[in-house]
Scaffold this motif. Sequence first.
Motif, PDB file in Angstrom:
ATOM      1  N   UNK A  63       8.854   5.393   2.799  1.00 52.47           N
ATOM      2  CA  UNK A  63       9.963   5.356   3.754  1.00 52.47           C
ATOM      3  C   UNK A  63       9.702   4.438   4.943  1.00 52.47           C
ATOM      4  N   UNK A  64       8.487   3.906   5.055  1.00 49.71           N
ATOM      5  CA  UNK A  64       8.161   3.005   6.165  1.00 49.71           C
ATOM      6  C   UNK A  64       6.988   2.118   5.766  1.00 49.71           C
ATOM      7  N   UNK A  65       6.792   1.047   6.516  1.00 53.08           N
ATOM      8  CA  UNK A  65       5.647   0.165   6.283  1.00 53.08           C
ATOM      9  C   UNK A  65       4.331   0.935   6.391  1.00 53.08           C
ATOM     10  N   UNK A  66       4.279   1.829   7.365  1.00 54.90           N
ATOM     11  CA  UNK A  66       3.065   2.631   7.572  1.00 54.90           C
ATOM     12  C   UNK A  66       2.795   3.522   6.370  1.00 54.90           C
ATOM     13  N   UNK A  67       3.829   4.161   5.836  1.00 53.32           N
ATOM     14  CA  UNK A  67       3.641   5.023   4.677  1.00 53.32           C
ATOM     15  C   UNK A  67       3.248   4.210   3.441  1.00 53.32           C
ATOM     16  N   UNK A  68       3.819   3.039   3.269  1.00 44.89           N
ATOM     17  CA  UNK A  68       3.486   2.199   2.114  1.00 44.89           C
ATOM     18  C   UNK A  68       2.009   1.832   2.139  1.00 44.89           C
ATOM     19  N   UNK A  69       1.518   1.454   3.297  1.00 41.42           N
ATOM     20  CA  UNK A  69       0.084   1.149   3.418  1.00 41.42           C
ATOM     21  C   UNK A  69      -0.754   2.404   3.147  1.00 41.42           C
ATOM     22  N   UNK A  70      -0.318   3.541   3.684  1.00 41.93           N
ATOM     23  CA  UNK A  70      -1.043   4.798   3.466  1.00 41.93           C
ATOM     24  C   UNK A  70      -1.055   5.179   1.985  1.00 41.93           C
ATOM     25  N   UNK A  71       0.042   4.946   1.281  1.00 42.54           N
ATOM     26  CA  UNK A  71       0.104   5.231  -0.148  1.00 42.54           C
ATOM     27  C   UNK A  71      -0.901   4.373  -0.917  1.00 42.54           C
ATOM     28  N   UNK A  72      -0.920   3.080  -0.618  1.00 47.53           N
ATOM     29  CA  UNK A  72      -1.857   2.168  -1.291  1.00 47.53           C
ATOM     30  C   UNK A  72      -3.301   2.568  -1.000  1.00 47.53           C
ATOM     31  N   UNK A  73      -3.597   2.848   0.260  1.00 47.34           N
ATOM     32  CA  UNK A  73      -4.954   3.249   0.636  1.00 47.34           C
ATOM     33  C   UNK A  73      -5.357   4.566  -0.033  1.00 47.34           C
ATOM     34  N   UNK A  74      -4.411   5.484  -0.126  1.00 51.59           N
ATOM     35  CA  UNK A  74      -4.682   6.783  -0.738  1.00 51.59           C
ATOM     36  C   UNK A  74      -4.996   6.640  -2.231  1.00 51.59           C
ATOM     37  N   UNK A  75      -4.237   5.789  -2.918  1.00 56.03           N
ATOM     38  CA  UNK A  75      -4.504   5.548  -4.342  1.00 56.03           C
ATOM     39  C   UNK A  75      -5.885   4.945  -4.517  1.00 56.03           C
ATOM     40  N   UNK A  76      -6.198   3.916  -3.735  1.00 52.22           N
ATOM     41  CA  UNK A  76      -7.504   3.269  -3.847  1.00 52.22           C
ATOM     42  C   UNK A  76      -8.643   4.255  -3.597  1.00 52.22           C
ATOM     43  N   UNK A  77      -8.492   5.090  -2.580  1.00 47.39           N
ATOM     44  CA  UNK A  77      -9.529   6.071  -2.243  1.00 47.39           C
ATOM     45  C   UNK A  77      -9.665   7.121  -3.343  1.00 47.39           C
ATOM     46  N   UNK A  78      -8.551   7.628  -3.825  1.00 49.65           N
ATOM     47  CA  UNK A  78      -8.579   8.675  -4.861  1.00 49.65           C
ATOM     48  C   UNK A  78      -9.248   8.157  -6.139  1.00 49.65           C
ATOM     49  N   UNK A  79      -8.884   6.960  -6.556  1.00 53.08           N
ATOM     50  CA  UNK A  79      -9.463   6.392  -7.778  1.00 53.08           C
ATOM     51  C   UNK A  79     -10.953   6.113  -7.576  1.00 53.08           C
ATOM     52  N   UNK A  80     -11.305   5.601  -6.416  1.00 55.99           N
ATOM     53  CA  UNK A  80     -12.717   5.319  -6.118  1.00 55.99           C
ATOM     54  C   UNK A  80     -13.528   6.620  -6.084  1.00 55.99           C
ATOM     55  N   UNK A  81     -13.004   7.634  -5.388  1.00 60.48           N
ATOM     56  CA  UNK A  81     -13.724   8.903  -5.254  1.00 60.48           C
ATOM     57  C   UNK A  81     -13.863   9.640  -6.590  1.00 60.48           C
ATOM     58  N   UNK A 102      -3.439  -3.311  -9.270  1.00 60.79           N
ATOM     59  CA  UNK A 102      -3.646  -3.537 -10.699  1.00 60.79           C
ATOM     60  C   UNK A 102      -4.984  -2.950 -11.128  1.00 60.79           C
ATOM     61  N   UNK A 103      -4.911  -1.927 -11.963  1.00 59.78           N
ATOM     62  CA  UNK A 103      -6.104  -1.301 -12.528  1.00 59.78           C
ATOM     63  C   UNK A 103      -6.254  -1.662 -14.009  1.00 59.78           C
ATOM     64  N   UNK A 104      -5.789  -2.821 -14.395  1.00 55.66           N
ATOM     65  CA  UNK A 104      -5.834  -3.393 -15.734  1.00 55.66           C
ATOM     66  C   UNK A 104      -4.887  -2.672 -16.685  1.00 55.66           C
ATOM     67  N   UNK A 105      -5.194  -1.459 -17.105  1.00 58.04           N
ATOM     68  CA  UNK A 105      -4.317  -0.724 -18.021  1.00 58.04           C
ATOM     69  C   UNK A 105      -3.121  -0.099 -17.308  1.00 58.04           C
ATOM     70  N   UNK A 106      -3.261   0.126 -16.013  1.00 57.05           N
ATOM     71  CA  UNK A 106      -2.208   0.759 -15.220  1.00 57.05           C
ATOM     72  C   UNK A 106      -1.965  -0.100 -13.977  1.00 57.05           C
ATOM     73  N   UNK A 107      -0.699  -0.450 -13.762  1.00 59.22           N
ATOM     74  CA  UNK A 107      -0.327  -1.230 -12.584  1.00 59.22           C
ATOM     75  C   UNK A 107       0.594  -0.374 -11.720  1.00 59.22           C
ATOM     76  N   UNK A 108       0.229  -0.244 -10.444  1.00 59.59           N
ATOM     77  CA  UNK A 108       0.976   0.586  -9.504  1.00 59.59           C
ATOM     78  C   UNK A 108       1.843  -0.322  -8.635  1.00 59.59           C
ATOM     79  N   UNK A 109       3.132   0.015  -8.537  1.00 56.92           N
ATOM     80  CA  UNK A 109       4.079  -0.724  -7.706  1.00 56.92           C
ATOM     81  C   UNK A 109       4.569   0.226  -6.613  1.00 56.92           C
ATOM     82  N   UNK A 110       4.288  -0.113  -5.360  1.00 55.65           N
ATOM     83  CA  UNK A 110       4.722   0.700  -4.224  1.00 55.65           C
ATOM     84  C   UNK A 110       5.671  -0.155  -3.396  1.00 55.65           C
ATOM     85  N   UNK A 111       6.918   0.258  -3.302  1.00 54.91           N
ATOM     86  CA  UNK A 111       7.979  -0.517  -2.665  1.00 54.91           C
ATOM     87  C   UNK A 111       8.518   0.155  -1.408  1.00 54.91           C
TER      88      UNK A 111
END
Length: 138
Positions: A63-81, A102-111
């Motif tokens: 719903x906002x630029x801030x949330x979009x960045x938070x979503x991307x960061x959250x995905x990266x952290x969750x997958x890494x952890x 892009x995680x090769x087999x799975x590509x995440x699109x956050x708009x």
Amino acid sequence: MTNTTKTAKSQFTKPSSQKSVDTSTLIDAITEGLLEKKAKDIVLLDVRELTTLADYFIVCHGTSDTQIRALANSVEKQVKDELGENVWQQEGKDSRRWVILDYVNVVVHIFTEEKRNYYGIERMWNDAKITHIEDETT
């Protein structure tokens, strides 16, 4: 824990059922990261029969630029952890209108909702099997 890097590097020598388990684990980690930051309208597109770009696309919006960045960061952290994996390629984190992880087999699109409606990835891949991801805790 499953190491998806090994799966991606050796995907042509592993049986199909093994790849599905690893991809499923990756999808679970990604969706957990998105749900944690309240992504809107999360959709999983199974594009395995339609393209060689990836096996799955995960599409959502914030719903906002801030949330979009938070979503991307959250995905990266969750997958890494959970899996010890880093994103292979990423685009759009600075502009925060359409972030691609892009995680090769799975590509995440956050708009943003506006960009999601404009580009219509779900319409473009309308032959894909579509699964709507919902937060089971609410």
